[in-house]
Motif scaffolding. Sequence first.
Motif, PDB file in Angstrom:
ATOM      1  N   PRO A  89      -7.199  -4.362   8.327  1.00  9.36           N
ATOM      2  CA  PRO A  89      -7.134  -5.698   9.089  1.00  9.36           C
ATOM      3  C   PRO A  89      -6.127  -6.626   8.376  1.00  9.36           C
ATOM      4  O   PRO A  89      -5.522  -6.287   7.547  1.00  9.36           O
ATOM      5  N   ILE A  90      -5.299  -7.418   9.317  1.00 12.37           N
ATOM      6  CA  ILE A  90      -4.163  -7.794   9.114  1.00 12.37           C
ATOM      7  C   ILE A  90      -4.518  -9.450   9.242  1.00 12.37           C
ATOM      8  O   ILE A  90      -5.215  -9.805   9.986  1.00 12.37           O
ATOM      9  N   THR A  91      -3.893 -10.298   8.506  1.00  7.23           N
ATOM     10  CA  THR A  91      -4.001 -11.788   8.619  1.00  7.23           C
ATOM     11  C   THR A  91      -2.678 -12.149   8.567  1.00  7.23           C
ATOM     12  O   THR A  91      -1.627 -11.740   8.704  1.00  7.23           O
ATOM     13  N   ASN A  92      -2.916 -13.414   9.711  1.00  4.52           N
ATOM     14  CA  ASN A  92      -1.915 -13.952  10.486  1.00  4.52           C
ATOM     15  C   ASN A  92      -1.014 -14.672   9.592  1.00  4.52           C
ATOM     16  O   ASN A  92      -1.601 -15.853   8.861  1.00  4.52           O
ATOM     17  N   LEU A  93       0.277 -14.465   9.090  1.00  6.89           N
ATOM     18  CA  LEU A  93       1.031 -15.133   8.285  1.00  6.89           C
ATOM     19  C   LEU A  93       1.937 -15.961   9.198  1.00  6.89           C
ATOM     20  O   LEU A  93       3.198 -16.389   8.657  1.00  6.89           O
ATOM     21  N   ARG A  94       1.864 -16.114  10.592  1.00  5.62           N
ATOM     22  CA  ARG A  94       2.564 -16.938  11.492  1.00  5.62           C
ATOM     23  C   ARG A  94       4.107 -16.234  11.431  1.00  5.62           C
ATOM     24  O   ARG A  94       4.947 -16.989  11.907  1.00  5.62           O
ATOM     25  N   SER A  95       4.162 -14.826  11.204  1.00  8.22           N
ATOM     26  CA  SER A  95       5.536 -14.150  11.653  1.00  8.22           C
ATOM     27  C   SER A  95       4.845 -12.793  11.591  1.00  8.22           C
ATOM     28  O   SER A  95       3.707 -12.381  11.372  1.00  8.22           O
ATOM     29  N   ASN A  96       5.591 -11.848  12.502  1.00 11.20           N
ATOM     30  CA  ASN A  96       5.393 -10.723  12.801  1.00 11.20           C
ATOM     31  C   ASN A  96       5.336  -9.699  11.489  1.00 11.20           C
ATOM     32  O   ASN A  96       5.783  -9.851  10.331  1.00 11.20           O
ATOM     33  N   TYR A  97       4.579  -8.534  11.785  1.00 10.85           N
ATOM     34  CA  TYR A  97       4.621  -7.505  10.850  1.00 10.85           C
ATOM     35  C   TYR A  97       5.287  -6.024  11.304  1.00 10.85           C
ATOM     36  O   TYR A  97       5.596  -6.026  12.498  1.00 10.85           O
ATOM     37  N   SER A  98       6.065  -5.386  10.432  1.00 14.17           N
ATOM     38  CA  SER A  98       6.067  -3.963  10.561  1.00 14.17           C
ATOM     39  C   SER A  98       5.688  -3.441   9.361  1.00 14.17           C
ATOM     40  O   SER A  98       5.348  -3.777   8.238  1.00 14.17           O
ATOM     41  N   PHE A  99       5.893  -1.716   9.631  1.00 14.22           N
ATOM     42  CA  PHE A  99       5.289  -1.034   8.531  1.00 14.22           C
ATOM     43  C   PHE A  99       6.097   0.182   8.366  1.00 14.22           C
ATOM     44  O   PHE A  99       6.847   0.631   9.383  1.00 14.22           O
ATOM     45  N   ARG A 100       6.437   0.342   7.215  1.00 11.36           N
ATOM     46  CA  ARG A 100       7.406   1.351   6.898  1.00 11.36           C
ATOM     47  C   ARG A 100       6.951   2.526   5.968  1.00 11.36           C
ATOM     48  O   ARG A 100       5.975   2.386   4.958  1.00 11.36           O
ATOM     49  N   ILE A 101       7.360   3.760   6.070  1.00 12.56           N
ATOM     50  CA  ILE A 101       7.157   4.999   5.447  1.00 12.56           C
ATOM     51  C   ILE A 101       8.301   5.139   4.237  1.00 12.56           C
ATOM     52  O   ILE A 101       9.309   5.443   4.658  1.00 12.56           O
ATOM     53  N   PHE A 102       7.641   5.438   3.032  1.00 10.89           N
ATOM     54  CA  PHE A 102       8.761   6.076   2.081  1.00 10.89           C
ATOM     55  C   PHE A 102       8.091   7.057   1.076  1.00 10.89           C
ATOM     56  O   PHE A 102       6.827   7.244   0.935  1.00 10.89           O
ATOM     57  N   HIS A 103       9.148   7.921   0.677  1.00 15.86           N
ATOM     58  CA  HIS A 103       8.828   9.224   0.093  1.00 15.86           C
ATOM     59  C   HIS A 103       9.147   8.908  -1.353  1.00 15.86           C
ATOM     60  O   HIS A 103       9.996   8.212  -1.781  1.00 15.86           O
ATOM     61  N   TRP A 104       8.155   9.201  -2.365  1.00 16.91           N
ATOM     62  CA  TRP A 104       8.332   9.040  -3.817  1.00 16.91           C
ATOM     63  C   TRP A 104       7.439   9.862  -4.644  1.00 16.91           C
ATOM     64  O   TRP A 104       6.403  10.496  -4.064  1.00 16.91           O
ATOM     65  N   THR A 105       8.010  10.348  -5.732  1.00 17.86           N
ATOM     66  CA  THR A 105       7.382  11.236  -6.512  1.00 17.86           C
ATOM     67  C   THR A 105       7.217  10.943  -7.764  1.00 17.86           C
ATOM     68  O   THR A 105       7.854  10.129  -8.265  1.00 17.86           O
ATOM     69  N   GLU A 106       6.431  11.504  -8.638  1.00 20.18           N
ATOM     70  CA  GLU A 106       6.176  11.228  -9.865  1.00 20.18           C
ATOM     71  C   GLU A 106       7.336  11.354 -10.851  1.00 20.18           C
ATOM     72  O   GLU A 106       7.404  10.498 -11.763  1.00 20.18           O
ATOM     73  N   SER A 107       8.486  11.936 -10.488  1.00 23.12           N
ATOM     74  CA  SER A 107       9.606  12.291 -11.414  1.00 23.12           C
ATOM     75  C   SER A 107      10.411  11.068 -11.372  1.00 23.12           C
ATOM     76  O   SER A 107      11.352  10.586 -12.176  1.00 23.12           O
ATOM     77  N   GLU A 108      10.061  10.135 -10.144  1.00 21.66           N
ATOM     78  CA  GLU A 108      10.930   8.650  -9.895  1.00 21.66           C
ATOM     79  C   GLU A 108      10.246   7.678 -10.462  1.00 21.66           C
ATOM     80  O   GLU A 108      10.784   6.527 -10.182  1.00 21.66           O
ATOM     81  N   ILE A 109       9.175   7.909 -10.997  1.00 21.25           N
ATOM     82  CA  ILE A 109       8.434   6.428 -11.503  1.00 21.25           C
ATOM     83  C   ILE A 109       9.553   6.077 -12.741  1.00 21.25           C
ATOM     84  O   ILE A 109       9.654   6.526 -13.632  1.00 21.25           O
ATOM     85  N   ASN A 110       9.451   4.491 -12.558  1.00 25.12           N
ATOM     86  CA  ASN A 110      10.096   3.894 -13.313  1.00 25.12           C
ATOM     87  C   ASN A 110       9.043   2.877 -14.157  1.00 25.12           C
ATOM     88  O   ASN A 110       8.519   1.877 -13.615  1.00 25.12           O
ATOM     89  N   PRO A 111       8.668   3.190 -15.503  1.00 23.43           N
ATOM     90  CA  PRO A 111       7.753   2.731 -16.024  1.00 23.43           C
ATOM     91  C   PRO A 111       7.930   1.043 -16.460  1.00 23.43           C
ATOM     92  O   PRO A 111       7.077   0.335 -16.751  1.00 23.43           O
ATOM     93  N   LYS A 112       9.030   0.925 -16.298  1.00 23.57           N
ATOM     94  CA  LYS A 112       9.801  -0.624 -16.849  1.00 23.57           C
ATOM     95  C   LYS A 112       9.579  -1.496 -15.481  1.00 23.57           C
ATOM     96  O   LYS A 112       9.595  -2.623 -15.512  1.00 23.57           O
ATOM     97  N   ARG A 113       9.308  -1.041 -14.316  1.00 22.10           N
ATOM     98  CA  ARG A 113       9.001  -1.806 -13.057  1.00 22.10           C
ATOM     99  C   ARG A 113       7.864  -1.603 -12.724  1.00 22.10           C
ATOM    100  O   ARG A 113       7.412  -0.749 -11.858  1.00 22.10           O
ATOM    101  N   HIS A 114       6.857  -2.637 -12.934  1.00 24.76           N
ATOM    102  CA  HIS A 114       5.759  -2.498 -12.798  1.00 24.76           C
ATOM    103  C   HIS A 114       4.925  -3.712 -12.211  1.00 24.76           C
ATOM    104  O   HIS A 114       5.523  -4.515 -12.339  1.00 24.76           O
ATOM    105  N   ASP A 115       3.891  -3.468 -11.651  1.00 21.99           N
ATOM    106  CA  ASP A 115       3.249  -4.765 -11.015  1.00 21.99           C
ATOM    107  C   ASP A 115       2.162  -5.380 -12.309  1.00 21.99           C
ATOM    108  O   ASP A 115       2.107  -5.040 -13.278  1.00 21.99           O
ATOM    109  N   HIS A 116       1.503  -6.636 -11.968  1.00 10.58           N
ATOM    110  CA  HIS A 116       0.635  -7.224 -12.883  1.00 10.58           C
ATOM    111  C   HIS A 116      -0.314  -6.272 -13.298  1.00 10.58           C
ATOM    112  O   HIS A 116      -1.032  -6.617 -14.390  1.00 10.58           O
ATOM    113  N   ASP A 117      -0.914  -5.065 -12.747  1.00  2.78           N
ATOM    114  CA  ASP A 117      -1.865  -4.333 -13.157  1.00  2.78           C
ATOM    115  C   ASP A 117      -1.266  -3.230 -14.212  1.00  2.78           C
ATOM    116  O   ASP A 117      -2.057  -2.162 -14.202  1.00  2.78           O
ATOM    117  N   HIS A 118      -0.092  -3.333 -14.433  1.00  5.82           N
ATOM    118  CA  HIS A 118       0.513  -2.324 -15.269  1.00  5.82           C
ATOM    119  C   HIS A 118       0.963  -1.080 -14.686  1.00  5.82           C
ATOM    120  O   HIS A 118       1.409  -0.054 -15.377  1.00  5.82           O
TER     121      HIS A 118
END
Length: 646
Positions: A89-118
């Motif tokens: 479900p999408i919320t109207n932010l008064r601007s359009n959306y797009s969706f992008r796919i990225f490849h990512w592997t465990e070997s590329e994890i940077n533990p210093k760049r994390h979200d609020h949930d660690h």
Amino acid sequence: MMKLPIFLLLLSLTTQTSLSKVTISVTPTTLQKSGDTVTISWSNVDSPSKLDWLGLYSPPDSPHDHFIGYKFLSSSPSWQSGSGSISLPITNLRSNYSFRIFHWTESEINPKRHDHDHNPLPGTAHFLAESDVVGFESGHGPEQIHLAYTDVEDEMRVMFVVGDGEERSVKWGERDGEWSHVSVARVVRYEREDMCDAPANGSIGWRDPGWIHDGVMKDLKKGVRYCYQVGSDSKGWSKTRSFVSRNGDSDETIAFLFGDMGTSTPYATFIRTQDESISTMKWILRDIEAIGDKHAFVSHIGDISYARGYSWLWDHFFTQIEPVASKVPYHVCIGNHEYDWPLQPWKPDWANAVYGTDGGGECGVPYSLKFNMPGNSSDSTGTRAPATRNLYYSFDTGAVHFVYISTETNFVAGSSQYNFIKQDLESVDRSKTPFVVVQGHRPMYTTSNENRDTPMRNKLLEHLEPLFAKYNVTLALWGHVHRYERFCPVNNFICGSTWKGFPVHAVIGMGGQDWQSIWEPRPDHPNDPIFPQPARSMFRGGEFGYTKLVATKEKLTLTYVGNHDGEMHDMVEFLASGEVLSGDDSISVDAGARIGVVDSTFSWYVKGASVLVLGAFVGYILGYASHSRKQNGNKASWTPVKSEDI
């Protein structure tokens, strides 16, 4: 012309061929309103990783690392085949959306760049594909509609958000389509430069908030159901909503009260969101529909959206509450997560450990403009930002006088707020409103183990408790601690036999934020998971939910409703004579106390185990990958979060 070595040329061609294979599509590409669902499908992802991810971008030209959220492709059952789909479900932010796919592997994890949930934020080095643009049709009218009282009893305020500053109105009448009145709404907005700190004023956290419209419906008859629409002929009208007006001749009061609810998103983002908020709104909507044509209102006492500088979360919040807030007035007071920032104007020495960066740099601006509460309280921010509003105010509804206060701005003796509270309490007409309910965010009484707020509690006790006792406050409701706890009639930590001179305090911060503190341990054994319940604490528990207040001139009843089953878990009754009746035949206060202690002990062990698991980096990565799949699949898993979440 320089020629590439043959192996580099082949590698380049192979890479381009691989990238060109990945396809992504989204349907539909045009939506009507917030909450409409899109389905994103992909195919031909070579060597899929369980950490490959789908990013949500709005506006569509945002840099790769400026996503508003993400889902792991592994949340699709067929992800290992390189193909799959995800519906959102999408919320109207008064601007359009797009969706992008990225490849990512465990070997590329940077533990210093994390979200609020660690959890490490997903990497953007390997971009695979981008969808077509998704947008919202025009002409369907404003969104994020919510009601509030004004200072005049026969009025009702309605606020809403649109994508431009053109004129909008509210029209209303006693029957749908028979609009007897029309009123033009005033319009306000705020800018990125009004934010006081990061992330609110940064390129990742900021999104255009739209134009906030504020209309007032006047000359309402008492206790009558009115239909209304908001919008304009040129830009479209909302669908018809309805509400029941206030009735000053009635002594019946119905209110739904809680704190610290937040909002839920169908994707992971930079900060943790609050899934339990969905159940809180669901059960309150059930109760509102059950009372029919009786008047009621909602009270949300601080820590409103938990946007904390990520502005699109305000849009999610107002979209989520609209089914309730467009039917009944939705009233608020300010919490630390709407306001606190390092340079806030009032920060006495004793509050250095209390007031921090909890507001995410918003410094009260979205809160002040997206809501418009009664009264005219305001404090200057000391910056170009508009003054902070909606700090303290009061109103009567039925047999109850409600007072809202701010624990984030100056409340000590001699301050404008202190003078307001004193004058307001001493002027209450007890023949009209025999009960007085005061509400604020940080609690005066709690048995949670929150040492950081000790100076705040001491000041509340020193400056405000004498006023509460002198002017016979019936009930004081607080948030901030994400649990439910009810106290005896209390003054200076001594239990009394009546609420007159001994207000009952209740902590009701269990609206949705899922970081929960433990209770206070024994002073001589602070590290043992044993949490004795003091005699003044009559009931405490960890289940999310809300409280329901029902009053007449003879009696006020407060019940605690749990989100697990939508049933009553605690009840207290206040008689106009001063008597307080605790619980009922179906609820054991002792049993409730034991439940609270057991729940806290369990929480302590979980947190201890989590620390051990997170101590090893490999365990950290594996735990993260497992959590991410669950979080992006059914979002039912538990993850520890930072203590600053309170």
